[in-house]
Design a protein around this motif. Structure first.
Motif, PDB file in Angstrom:
ATOM      1  N   ALA A 118      54.351 -40.902  52.703  1.00 47.78           N
ATOM      2  CA  ALA A 118      53.991 -41.331  51.347  1.00 47.78           C
ATOM      3  C   ALA A 118      52.926 -42.426  51.395  1.00 47.78           C
ATOM      4  N   GLY A 119      53.095 -43.378  52.312  1.00 51.96           N
ATOM      5  CA  GLY A 119      52.114 -44.446  52.449  1.00 51.96           C
ATOM      6  C   GLY A 119      50.749 -43.925  52.868  1.00 51.96           C
ATOM      7  N   CYS A 120      50.722 -42.962  53.773  1.00 45.93           N
ATOM      8  CA  CYS A 120      49.442 -42.394  54.211  1.00 45.93           C
ATOM      9  C   CYS A 120      48.743 -41.649  53.078  1.00 45.93           C
ATOM     10  N   SER A 157      48.933 -33.887  44.119  1.00 37.07           N
ATOM     11  CA  SER A 157      50.194 -33.307  43.676  1.00 37.07           C
ATOM     12  C   SER A 157      50.786 -32.394  44.743  1.00 37.07           C
ATOM     13  N   THR A 158      49.918 -31.618  45.400  1.00 36.66           N
ATOM     14  CA  THR A 158      50.395 -30.726  46.463  1.00 36.66           C
ATOM     15  C   THR A 158      50.999 -31.519  47.612  1.00 36.66           C
ATOM     16  N   CYS A 159      50.341 -32.592  48.002  1.00 37.55           N
ATOM     17  CA  CYS A 159      50.850 -33.423  49.095  1.00 37.55           C
ATOM     18  C   CYS A 159      52.168 -34.092  48.706  1.00 37.55           C
ATOM     19  N   ILE A 210      62.072 -37.219  44.274  1.00 41.23           N
ATOM     20  CA  ILE A 210      61.228 -37.986  45.187  1.00 41.23           C
ATOM     21  C   ILE A 210      59.776 -37.997  44.719  1.00 41.23           C
ATOM     22  N   SER A 211      59.242 -36.839  44.347  1.00 38.49           N
ATOM     23  CA  SER A 211      57.846 -36.805  43.892  1.00 38.49           C
ATOM     24  C   SER A 211      57.672 -37.628  42.624  1.00 38.49           C
ATOM     25  N   SER A 212      58.654 -37.582  41.721  1.00 39.37           N
ATOM     26  CA  SER A 212      58.567 -38.364  40.487  1.00 39.37           C
ATOM     27  C   SER A 212      58.598 -39.852  40.776  1.00 39.37           C
ATOM     28  N   TYR A 213      59.479 -40.263  41.684  1.00 39.63           N
ATOM     29  CA  TYR A 213      59.618 -41.701  41.883  1.00 39.63           C
ATOM     30  C   TYR A 213      58.422 -42.309  42.609  1.00 39.63           C
ATOM     31  N   GLY A 222      58.090 -43.860  48.015  1.00 34.74           N
ATOM     32  CA  GLY A 222      58.605 -42.919  49.004  1.00 34.74           C
ATOM     33  C   GLY A 222      59.789 -43.461  49.771  1.00 34.74           C
ATOM     34  N   ALA A 223      59.688 -44.702  50.242  1.00 36.27           N
ATOM     35  CA  ALA A 223      60.778 -45.297  51.012  1.00 36.27           C
ATOM     36  C   ALA A 223      62.044 -45.423  50.170  1.00 36.27           C
ATOM     37  N   THR A 224      61.893 -45.850  48.911  1.00 35.62           N
ATOM     38  CA  THR A 224      63.055 -46.024  48.046  1.00 35.62           C
ATOM     39  C   THR A 224      63.706 -44.691  47.721  1.00 35.62           C
ATOM     40  N   ALA A 225      62.908 -43.697  47.331  1.00 44.16           N
ATOM     41  CA  ALA A 225      63.468 -42.408  46.928  1.00 44.16           C
ATOM     42  C   ALA A 225      64.086 -41.654  48.102  1.00 44.16           C
ATOM     43  N   VAL A 226      63.414 -41.646  49.254  1.00 45.72           N
ATOM     44  CA  VAL A 226      63.954 -40.929  50.422  1.00 45.72           C
ATOM     45  C   VAL A 226      65.237 -41.602  50.907  1.00 45.72           C
TER      46      VAL A 226
END
Length: 337
Positions: free
Chosen positions: A60-62, A78-80, A141-144, A217-221
């Motif tokens: 997510a960071g990258c 969006s795809t990524c 995850i994508s939403s957050y 990403g870190a929070t949602a995952v």
């Protein structure tokens, strides 16, 4: 440099992209934690789950870094996002069913019989639950990741959120006996605590998309991985209630008013509070206080029977309602003065 635009709450260009430092720090410390778990002689638990959390946050960071450096089209971004939100949850579901950490590779802890043994005592998920979890995770995850990006609009707000979310996950890991979750939470909290002094002191610096995507990403995952590991659902979502509520309600209001949902704006609750004359830190602190309250209500689910979780959920919704009412309440007081 971050040049002020339609959604900015600052008035001068400020250095952005310091989230890259947070990304490096969290990735390095995450890898060290994974190695430490894997070689622990007493067998402290699920290094494989922690590894996936680190990979998900790093990816997510990258993606955010690519957005900062080059800019990405909506389709590519969006795809990524969807790929990250699909691959990591699928891997987490598979590891829940078939723990990699329980396999003896010779150079790792082997089939753990020490303090982490309870982390493997999970019943296999029914097939229909597995099927339902994947689309939920993709949307969640994508939403957050987007939500965290939208909420990164004031000095301190993302740093406070990362610290509170990380501490809440670490506490949930401690209460549930999940060493990997304690470490994941501490890494998240420490990463964003280290950013706060740079963000709050003059001349200041911003996370950039690399940092906000990393936070989301870190929070949602971590939240989804904790849910799979048996952590009470309220404890996994507590740190995210305020951010989801702010973004969701704001977007609905804008659509109902005839605006395009993706247009830049400054209509989030935290931005409206700041526009009333409160400082960045004051407005961010109000958001953080509500996030902390929702997180504590989520953690309270460890101490009561599930029948009382509805009451805790209602308490969290009341906190959210109070947060959403802040511009009106504070605006009324300002008018009275």
């Amino acid at each position: 440099m971050d040049v002020p635009n339609e959604r900015s709450s600052h008035e001068r260009p400020i250095l952005r992209g310091l989230g890259l430092a947070v990304l490096i720090a969290m990735t390095v410390s995450g890898v060290v934690a994974v190695i430490a778990l894997s070689v622990a002689s007493a067998g402290f638990g699920r290094w494989d789950l922690l590894l996936l959390v680190v990979i998900g946050a790093f990816a997510a960071g990258c993606l955010g870094l690519a957005e900062d450096l080059r800019g990405l089209s909506v389709g590519v971004r969006s795809t990524c996002l969807l790929l990250i939100a699909f691959v990591i949850p699928v891997a987490l579901v598979l590891l829940r069913q078939y723990p990699l950490a329980s396999v003896d590779f010779g150079f790792v802890g082997g089939s753990f019989l020490g303090s982490g043994a309870g982390e493997f005592a999970l019943e296999p998920l029914p097939f229909w639950v597995t099927i339902a979890l994947v689309p939920y995770a993709v949307l969640f995850i994508s939403s957050y990741i987007n939500v965290a990006n939208f909420m990164d609009g004031l000095n301190g707000i993302s740093g406070f959120h990362g610290v509170i979310a990380g501490c809440a996950f670490a506490a949930a890991g401690f209460l549930s006996g999940l060493t990997w979750l304690v470490l994941a939470g501490l890494i998240l909290a420490a990463g964003f605590a280290g950013f706060l002094p740079w963000n709050l002191s003059k001349p200041g610096a911003f996370l950039g998309d690399v940092g906000s995507y990393l936070l989301g990403g870190a929070t949602a995952v971590t939240s989804f991985a904790a849910l799979l590991a048996g952590v009470p659902v309220l404890a996994t979502i507590g740190p995210m209630v305020i951010s989801f509520g702010d973004v969701g309600v704001t977007l609905v209001k804008r659509v109902r008013a005839g605006h395009k949902w993706d247009e830049p704006h400054k209509e989030h609750v935290y931005q409206r509070v700041q526009q009333l004359g409160y400082s960045h830190v004051a407005s961010s602190s109000m958001t953080a206080a509500c996030t902390l309250a929702a997180s504590l209500l989520g953690l309270a689910s460890f101490f009561v029977a599930p029948i009382w979780w509805v009451a805790l959920l209602c308490g969290g919704l009341l906190v959210l309602a109070g947060y959403l009412s802040l511009p009106r309440l504070l605006g009324g007081r300002a008018g009275a003065r």
